[in-house]
Design an enzyme around this catalytic site. Structure first.
Site, PDB file in Angstrom:
ATOM      1  N   GLU A   1       0.852  -1.199   0.000  1.00  0.00           N
ATOM      2  CA  GLU A   1       0.000   0.000   0.000  1.00  0.00           C
ATOM      3  C   GLU A   1       0.877   1.234   0.000  1.00  0.00           C
ATOM      4  O   GLU A   1       1.877   1.292   0.723  1.00  0.00           O
ATOM      5  CB  GLU A   1      -0.868   0.085   1.267  1.00  0.00           C
ATOM      6  CG  GLU A   1      -2.108  -0.730   1.308  1.00  0.00           C
ATOM      7  CD  GLU A   1      -2.893  -0.460   2.604  1.00  0.00           C
ATOM      8  OE1 GLU A   1      -2.807   0.669   3.136  1.00  0.00           O
ATOM      9  OE2 GLU A   1      -3.577  -1.379   3.068  1.00  0.00           O
TER      10      GLU A   1
ATOM     11  N   GLU B   1     -13.564   4.432  -0.311  1.00  0.00           N
ATOM     12  CA  GLU B   1     -14.384   3.523   0.493  1.00  0.00           C
ATOM     13  C   GLU B   1     -15.213   4.394   1.437  1.00  0.00           C
ATOM     14  O   GLU B   1     -14.746   4.797   2.502  1.00  0.00           O
ATOM     15  CB  GLU B   1     -13.505   2.538   1.250  1.00  0.00           C
ATOM     16  CG  GLU B   1     -12.746   1.590   0.325  1.00  0.00           C
ATOM     17  CD  GLU B   1     -11.805   0.663   1.069  1.00  0.00           C
ATOM     18  OE1 GLU B   1     -12.259  -0.419   1.509  1.00  0.00           O
ATOM     19  OE2 GLU B   1     -10.630   1.019   1.222  1.00  0.00           O
TER      20      GLU B   1
ATOM     21  N   LYS C   1     -15.784   3.757   5.396  1.00  0.00           N
ATOM     22  CA  LYS C   1     -14.674   3.682   6.348  1.00  0.00           C
ATOM     23  C   LYS C   1     -14.859   4.720   7.454  1.00  0.00           C
ATOM     24  O   LYS C   1     -15.246   5.860   7.188  1.00  0.00           O
ATOM     25  CB  LYS C   1     -13.342   3.938   5.638  1.00  0.00           C
ATOM     26  CG  LYS C   1     -12.663   2.681   5.126  1.00  0.00           C
ATOM     27  CD  LYS C   1     -11.234   2.986   4.715  1.00  0.00           C
ATOM     28  CE  LYS C   1     -10.443   1.709   4.525  1.00  0.00           C
ATOM     29  NZ  LYS C   1      -9.038   1.985   4.198  1.00  0.00           N
TER      30      LYS C   1
ATOM     31  N   GLU D   1      -9.552   9.303   5.202  1.00  0.00           N
ATOM     32  CA  GLU D   1      -9.630   7.841   5.111  1.00  0.00           C
ATOM     33  C   GLU D   1     -10.580   7.398   4.001  1.00  0.00           C
ATOM     34  O   GLU D   1     -10.472   6.281   3.496  1.00  0.00           O
ATOM     35  CB  GLU D   1     -10.096   7.249   6.446  1.00  0.00           C
ATOM     36  CG  GLU D   1      -9.050   7.280   7.543  1.00  0.00           C
ATOM     37  CD  GLU D   1      -7.881   6.356   7.235  1.00  0.00           C
ATOM     38  OE1 GLU D   1      -8.104   5.210   6.800  1.00  0.00           O
ATOM     39  OE2 GLU D   1      -6.724   6.793   7.430  1.00  0.00           O
TER      40      GLU D   1
END
Length: 453
Positions: free
Chosen positions: A268, A322, A325, A331
């Site tokens: 990542e 996302e 999250k 985030e």
């Protein structure tokens, strides 16, 4: 006089051409993370078509979604699948469960779906759960044994993913060291990886390094922008970006444990394009700069100072946002693409995209790297006239991004050990210098030269 096959110019251009062809044919070192903590993701079939339209050749899943794995069948896209941390106790204690897991999540789709790696758990070593940490290696061993029993040992690797917190020291990079609190657990894990030729998978985030040190010069260092560099006091190597420094710190930690030959994979890395008002670092310009310049850096094949000449496999975080999250807005703001499949911002990932990553604005102008002097003569003094004249042109169709990637390689090598900028206004000067050098050598050997970019 035509170029001789055994001449220095031909050999030099041949090696350069091989590197260029490798670049144009394969970018298998560029991957992307596909998180699914969201309720607005496009259908798997549409997502796979999107991936096929890009230069992304690998995708990492955090689980083993059967619909998505099946959708990737016969595409040639490499897949990393994962078992959840909650699966580790069962995988560790029951070889039959490990066999069933491999049967359901691997054998049911392989080889049509090109599964490359199984990650057992995510950031387990820094979870603080000592029971889970003690079960990690037995779980990995049982998954490996299940693959061996299916004659897939060596074809599909088994690993686990770590955060950078597994290191207690990372600056300077040569002093990189694992947390001694892991005791023999890390050594046993590394022995497993070495024995099975599996990669050490790590999550380096220059973004978080900048958050902890939000100075303009740190931002430039983290975004691959021109900067004064940072000298490793242990080796004398000048690092020009945080990504290389973090990856080399991991390499140094592996070397200190006696495992320098274990491959490193960046599982990542990324940069959020927006965040909350009190967050330092997230912005569209910064995300575009980091990911765009990272891609160019990987394509240059320059590698890192301690691992030169090749690019580490790198999975960019992430394909989509996302939206479910928890935590700050950042985030939920790492996606390269939107749910409607349009780009969040432009980076050179499309197979048809010929753009070069732009340098964004920064809070303050960073210290510029040492430029190539613009007063240098653009045409060298040639030897006595010879029958054949040298000529030099870029190959038709070569994009600015491709040319930039190869220039990045040359620039990172530096002049007399000092890195130079490959970005305007130095770009054209550097091109001219490279062209003149080739023409000069070609003239000496009475050869015609085509510069392939």
């Amino acid at each position: 006089m035509e170029t001789k096959y055994n001449s220095p110019v031909f050999i030099c251009l041949y090696l350069f051409l091989l590197q260029f062809l490798h670049f144009t044919r394969s970018q298998s070192f560029i991957g992307v993370n596909y998180g699914q903590v969201a309720d607005n993701l496009p259908p798997p079939t549409a997502t796979v078509k999107l991936l096929q339209s890009t230069s992304i050749e690998k995708v990492r899943l955090y689980g083993a979604d059967p619909v998505f794995i099946r959708a990737l069948a016969n595409t040639g896209i490499g897949i990393v699948i994962g078992s959840a941390n909650g699966d580790i106790p069962g995988l560790a204690s029951d070889p039959n469960f490990a066999g069933q897991w491999v049967g359901s999540n691997v054998l049911a789709y392989y080889p049509a779906s090109k599964i490359l790696v199984i990650t057992v758990g995510n950031e387990v070593m820094t979870s603080g759960d000592q029971n889970l940490i003690s079960q990690l290696l037995p779980a990995m061993q049982n998954v490996q044994n299940a693959l061996n029993a299916a004659s897939l040992g060596g074809k599909i690797k088994v690993s686990t993913v770590h955060s950078m917190a597994v290191l207690t020291q990372s600056e300077p990079p040569s002093s990189g060291a694992f947390n001694p609190g892991f005791g023999d657990a890390m050594k046993a894990l590394l022995q497993f990886l070495k024995a099975n030729a599996s990669p050490f998978m790590i999550n380096p985030y220059p973004y978080f390094a900048y958050k902890s040190d939000p100075r303009p010069e740190t931002l430039a260092f983290c975004l691959f922008q021109p900067n004064a560099g940072r000298v490793d006091s242990g080796t004398g190597i000048k690092y020009m970006n945080m990504f290389d420094a973090q990856v080399d710190a991991v390499h140094s930690a592996l070397n200190a444990m006696g495992f320098k030959d274990v491959e490193i994979v960046v599982a990542e890395t990324g940069w959020p394009y927006k965040g909350d008002p009190n967050e330092v670092g997230p912005s569209l310009d910064n995300a575009k700069a980091y990911n765009g310049n990272l891609i160019s850096h990987l394509r240059s094949l320059v590698g890192t100072p301690l691992m030169p000449g090749k690019s580490v496999d790198t999975y960019i975080f992430a394909l989509f946002d996302e939206d479910l999250k928890p935590g700050p807005s950042s985030e939920r703001s790492f996606g390269l693409f939107k749910p409607d499949l349009s780009t969040t911002y432009e980076v050179d990932l499309s197979k048809n995209n010929q753009t070069t990553p732009a340098t964004p604005t920064t809070p303050a102008t960073p210290v510029a790297a040492v430029p190539v002097s613009p007063t240098a003569p653009t045409v060298p003094v040639t030897p006595a006239p010879k029958p054949a004249a040298g000529w030099c042109v870029p190959k038709p169709g070569v994009s600015n991004a491709q040319l930039q990637a190869n220039l990045d390689y040359a620039c990172n090598q530096g002049i007399h050990g000092t890195a130079i900028s490959c970005r305007p206004p130095h770009l054209l000067i550097l091109i001219q210098a490279m062209v003149n050098a080739v023409i000069l050598v070609a003239a000496i050997h009475e050869e015609k030269v085509i510069f392939f970019g």
